[in-house]
Design an enzyme around this catalytic site. Structure first.
Site, short mmCIF file in Angstrom:
data_model
loop_
_atom_site.label_atom_id
_atom_site.label_comp_id
_atom_site.label_asym_id
_atom_site.label_seq_id
_atom_site.Cartn_x
_atom_site.Cartn_y
_atom_site.Cartn_z
N MET A 113 0.85 -1.20 0.00
CA MET A 113 0.00 0.00 0.00
C MET A 113 0.88 1.24 0.00
O MET A 113 1.80 1.38 0.80
CB MET A 113 -0.90 -0.07 1.24
CG MET A 113 -1.80 1.14 1.42
SD MET A 113 -2.96 1.31 0.03
CE MET A 113 -3.14 3.09 -0.01
N HIS A 139 6.21 -0.10 -8.06
CA HIS A 139 4.81 0.27 -8.21
C HIS A 139 4.37 1.22 -7.08
O HIS A 139 3.81 2.29 -7.34
CB HIS A 139 3.95 -1.00 -8.22
CG HIS A 139 2.48 -0.75 -8.31
ND1 HIS A 139 1.79 -0.78 -9.50
CD2 HIS A 139 1.55 -0.46 -7.37
CE1 HIS A 139 0.53 -0.51 -9.28
NE2 HIS A 139 0.35 -0.32 -7.99
N GLU A 140 4.63 0.82 -5.87
CA GLU A 140 4.17 1.64 -4.74
C GLU A 140 4.90 2.98 -4.71
O GLU A 140 4.31 4.02 -4.43
CB GLU A 140 4.35 0.91 -3.41
CG GLU A 140 3.70 -0.47 -3.33
CD GLU A 140 2.22 -0.50 -3.71
OE1 GLU A 140 1.53 0.52 -3.51
OE2 GLU A 140 1.76 -1.55 -4.23
N HIS A 182 3.47 5.40 -7.22
CA HIS A 182 2.20 5.98 -6.80
C HIS A 182 2.38 7.35 -6.13
O HIS A 182 1.43 8.12 -6.05
CB HIS A 182 1.51 5.07 -5.78
CG HIS A 182 0.54 4.09 -6.38
ND1 HIS A 182 -0.36 4.43 -7.35
CD2 HIS A 182 0.31 2.77 -6.10
CE1 HIS A 182 -1.10 3.36 -7.66
NE2 HIS A 182 -0.71 2.35 -6.92
N GLU A 242 -4.29 3.08 -10.74
CA GLU A 242 -3.74 1.73 -10.85
C GLU A 242 -3.30 1.39 -12.28
O GLU A 242 -2.23 0.85 -12.49
CB GLU A 242 -4.72 0.70 -10.31
CG GLU A 242 -4.99 0.84 -8.80
CD GLU A 242 -3.72 0.83 -7.95
OE1 GLU A 242 -2.66 0.39 -8.44
OE2 GLU A 242 -3.78 1.30 -6.79
ZN ZN Z 1 -1.30 0.31 -6.92
#
Ligand code: ZN
Length: 879
Positions: A269, A303-304, A307, A326
């Site tokens: 997350m 990926h995180e 973000h 996403e």
């Molecule tokens: Zn994500």
């Protein structure tokens, strides 16, 4: 838990929030028997709201309300209405301070949403709607506040206290307690809030940004995992550099933290400045984690981190826009992984996942557009469609615009919307404005569900040297959507001449440019393209590099597929030709015990095994037979048992015919020491382990000796687990048992390795029959409260061990239904996810579908079904 039918929420009913929160000042008092949360919110009416006299409504879930103060005055119970899921204060001024005190019990929180305890540490998961389990708040992403968070806890038990932003204060309190205060200068929605308190060790490093700032990097883990953080740290630094170079994005706080947590519903997350990871997605060292785990850690850390811009600085207006963050971020991480490793292999892996699982989702009862129009429970929409098809949609924009104009578009998007909560439409508009391209029709990719099918026909006229290609698109009906409009599809193709060379492609009426791969744009239901100057009938290479998430139907002969396998300049299509050939060969055997395996597949595999010049990473991928799941996805009313046995037969024929080549390949592929995760070494280990598993599959004695030796002497987990998996799937029962026992004894103190041990058994068609899988649930290392354990046994069984899961008596389905009913009370998110394999019951042959339907009905009939499971089960059973 709702007992009546949950409400459906519609995108069309979106309204701006009536109130905004400028500042959230939180104080957490953490204790063993619960936590007291003091929240002080600076609230004002939203000038953009049409409801200027409305009551204040704050979301809540499982909270015990202790007090409410408005501008310092305590409200009497008659001044507000605590409805459990909503705290309503009817009469409030235009701007005010609201103070709310709630009591929660993190130690009893098994849903793992909001604040909970895992291995003695406090941690949070707030996306999508977990923050309302912590305190009353307008828990929606378009309310963005500046957060200040003070955490108080026992100093000995919880020496580390973390939240978002930068640490601004800390000190001692009475009774051996202490506090730390964090301040996050960036406004953020509540779903990005995070808190961690525990006895953790930190691994530190620094990163110098492109503007010359030094960022403090920290990874927090339990002491036993201290040696497993190096790979994540390296991956983080590579991600930070890559995002500066590729997107011009620099990190914005002084500190960036990652925390590993054992009990976690998701992978990881992206909370602002404080990413929380499932341990299995961040911890890795060669001895205990496989190549695949190393690659997963790198991709998820990236990926995180990405973000921070695509998700945090610019966030989603509402949850229908989930793919805004996403889809774009998966696209960014897949570009990053391609740059770090082999682009062709990465493309093959992404397409495999999409074609096996997302296409299945798109053809099932839960099919939804990349931007859904409605939902009951948003947790059910963290799907392959939102993530992976969303990635493909962004990739197609990249293809249509080209890298430079795409970058201009992303720059404009970040600049225009920094600090805002926006929509997928805003994203597309930024791409249009920066590039001058009209993406009006392209927007249908966000609105229409279902996988487009391209039917391709061709003819060649020798006299005029014209090759004509007609492409007709159709999009199947999906629940709630029929009669769809044609979509804008970038269709990349090439043509091969009789020698296998690419032919320069010139369309009628054009000057030749010498280009050999063209991206044609499909916008109508049907297009005919005329290529001129084609000297002989070509072999088409269609949808090069998988340029769009569509199915392509073209009647290649098997000889043409063999030809493409060895000559296509597009690596993806070389692989795809091999897959198509194998699919045809396996299909031909399905239900025909006497049919022979087409010798062309054997010869194609032999050529690959002997080809030392070719990219070994691609060879390793090309030698893998299509999975059962993919074969099922392609079939109409599949009979799982027949597909399984046909595939097994092909595997046995290949292994028997290619025994010498496989042994030679095994001996030749010796990756260099020390262990590295380069595409070459990964390919080398993958080929070795494939050779071993094929040979053990046919009970080869020499391979048994090699496997036992590899199992004992392996210095990395890829080789050790590879040998174990091969043994487990072999007919050598005694050796299988001994290896499983030895492996467990060696690794029982490492939960991540034990999860691998579980899944190797639960996914095995040989060792994973239902009674054996039930025994795994009784094992001392199994834990019903830990999502990773559930996934490694129940998830692996239902998702990968198809021959046992689809037992014709229905026992596998009943087992899954029983598990879902059991988990529905304690962790509804995980229960709903596990239900996915049952939802597609209509697809299967009757002997299966009846059992699957009954299993779903038994879940439906459970008392007090959670909203999560209710939505999945009812949509699956609906007519
Ligand atoms: Zn994500």
């Amino acid at each position: 838990m709702p007992t009546s039918q949950p409400k459906t929420i519609y995108l069309s009913e979106y309204r701006v929030p009536d109130f905004l929160v400028d500042h959230a000042d939180l104080r957490f008092e953490l204790f063993e028997d619960g936590a007291r949360v003091h929240s002080s919110l600076s609230i004002r009416r939203n000038p953009d709201s049409r409801e200027q006299g409305s009551a204040l409504e704050l979301n809540g879930d499982s909270l015990t309300l202790e007090s409410v103060h408005l501008d310092g005055r305590q409200l009497a119970p008659g001044d507000y209405d605590d409805r459990g899921e909503l705290l309503v204060v009817p009469s409030v001024p235009d701007a005010f301070e609201l103070q709310v005190v709630t009591w929660i019990e993190p130690q009893n929180n098994t849903r793992l949403e909001g604040l909970y305890k895992s291995s003695g540490m406090f941690c949070t998961q707030c996306e999508a709607e977990g923050f309302r389990c912590i305190t009353f708040f307008p828990d929606r992403p378009d309310v963005m506040a500046r957060f200040r968070t003070r955490i108080e806890a026992d100093k000995a038990a919880y020496p580390v206290l973390l939240s978002n932003g930068n640490p601004v204060d800390s000190g001692e309190l009475d009774n051996g307690r202490h506090f730390v205060t964090w301040e996050d200068p960036f406004p953020k929605p509540s779903y990005l809030f995070a808190l961690v308190a525990g006895d953790l060790v930190e691994k530190t490093d620094t990163f110098g940004t492109m503007s010359g700032r030094e960022i403090d990097l920290r990874i927090y883990v339990e002491p036993r995992n201290a040696e497993k953080t190096a790979h994540a740290m390296d991956s983080l630094k590579r991600s930070m550099r890559w995002d500066e170079e590729t997107y011009g994005r620099e990190y914005d706080l002084d500190i960036f933290m990652i925390v590993a947590v054992d009990d976690f519903n998701m992978g990881a997350m992206e909370n602002k400045g404080l990413n929380i990871f499932n341990s299995s997605c961040v911890l890795a060292r060669p001895e205990s984690e496989t190549d695949m785990a190393f690659q997963r850690v790198e991709a998820i850390v990236a990926h995180e981190y990405f973000h921070n811009w695509s998700g945090n600085r610019v966030t989603c207006r509402d949850w229908f826009q989930l793919s805004l963050k996403e889809g774009f971020t998966v696209f960014r991480d897949s570009q990053f992984s391609a740059d770090m490793g082999s682009p062709t292999v990465k493309r093959i892996e992404d397409a495999t996942l999409l074609r096996t699982a997302q296409f299945a989702e798109d053809a099932g009862p839960m099919a939804h557009p990349v931007r859904p129009a409605s939902y009951m429970e948003i947790s059910n929409f963290y799907t392959l469609t939102i993530y992976e098809k969303g990635n493909e949609v962004v990739r197609m924009i990249h293809t249509l615009l080209g890298p430079e104009r795409f970058r201009k578009g992303s720059d404009l998007y970040f600049e225009r919307h920094d600090g805002q909560a926006v929509t997928t439409d805003d994203f597309v508009r930024a791409m249009e404005d920066a590039s001058g391209r009209d993406l009006g029709q392209f927007r249908l990719w966000y609105e229409q569900a279902g996988t487009p099918v391209l039917a391709v026909e061709d003819d060649y006229d020798e006299a005029s040297q014209v090759y004509r290609l007609t492409v007709t698109q159709s999009i199947p009906d999906t629940p709630g959507q029929s009669g769809k409009k044609p979509q804008h599809i970038p269709f990349a193709l090439g043509l091969l001449d009789t020698k296998g060379a690419d032919i320069p492609l010139t369309l009628a009426g054009e000057q030749s440019t010498g280009e050999t791969t063209r991206v044609l744009e499909l916008t109508e239901t049907s297009h005919t393209f005329e290529f001129t100057g084609i000297a002989s009938r070509p072999v088409p290479s269609l949808l090069r590099n998988f340029s769009a998430p569509v199915r392509v139907n073209y009647p290649w002969t098997r000889d043409q597929l063999m030809f493409l396998m060895s000559h296509d300049s597009d690596g993806f299509n070389r692989w795809d030709a091999g897959q198509r050939l194998a699919v045809e060969v396996i299909r031909e055997l399905s239900g025909h015990a006497e049919a022979e395996v087409d010798p062309r597949l054997v010869e194609a595999s032999r050529t690959l095994l002997n080809d030392r010049e070719a990219d070994q990473a691609l060879v390793a991928k090309m030698l893998q037979l299509p999975t059962e799941a993919y074969l099922i996805e392609l079939a109409d009313k599949p009979d799982v048992q027949i597909i399984h046995h046909a595939r097994e037969r092909v595997l046995k024929v290949l292994a028997t015919a290619l025994r010498e080549e496989l042994l030679a390949c095994y001996r030749r592929q010796q990756p260099a020491e020390p262990y590295q995760v380069t595409p070459e070494d990964v390919a080398s280990r993958s080929l070795r382990n494939m050779a071993l598993s094929w040979l053990l599959h046919i009970g080869d004695q020499e391979a048994l000796t090699l496997a036992l030796e590899q199992f004992e002497k392996a210095t990395n987990m890829t080789d050790q687990a590879g040998a174990l998996r091969a043994l487990v799937n072999s007919p050598f029962e005694a050796e299988r048992g001994q290896a499983l026992e030895a492996f467990y004894q060696q690794w029982h103190q490492d939960p991540q390795v034990v999860e691998q041990w579980f899944s190797i058994q639960a996914a095995s068609p040989v060792a994973g029959d239902l009674p054996s899988v039930r025994r795994l649930l009784e094992h001392e290392a199994f834990d019903w409260k830990n999502p990773n354990k559930i996934r490694s046994v129940v998830g692996a069984f239902a998702g990968q061990n198809l021959v046992h899961f689809h037992d014709q008596e229905g026992s596998g389905y009943q087992f899954l239904a029983e598990t879902i009913r059991r988990l529905d009370d304690s962790n509804p998110q995980i229960a709903a996810r596990l239900a996915a394999p049952l939802t597609r019951w209509r697809k299967f042959a009757h002997v299966y579908s009846e059992g699957m339907r009954k299993a779903l009905e038994s879940v439906r009939d459970k008392e007090g079904l959670s909203r999560d499971v209710y939505e999945i089960v009812h949509k699956s059973l609906a007519d």
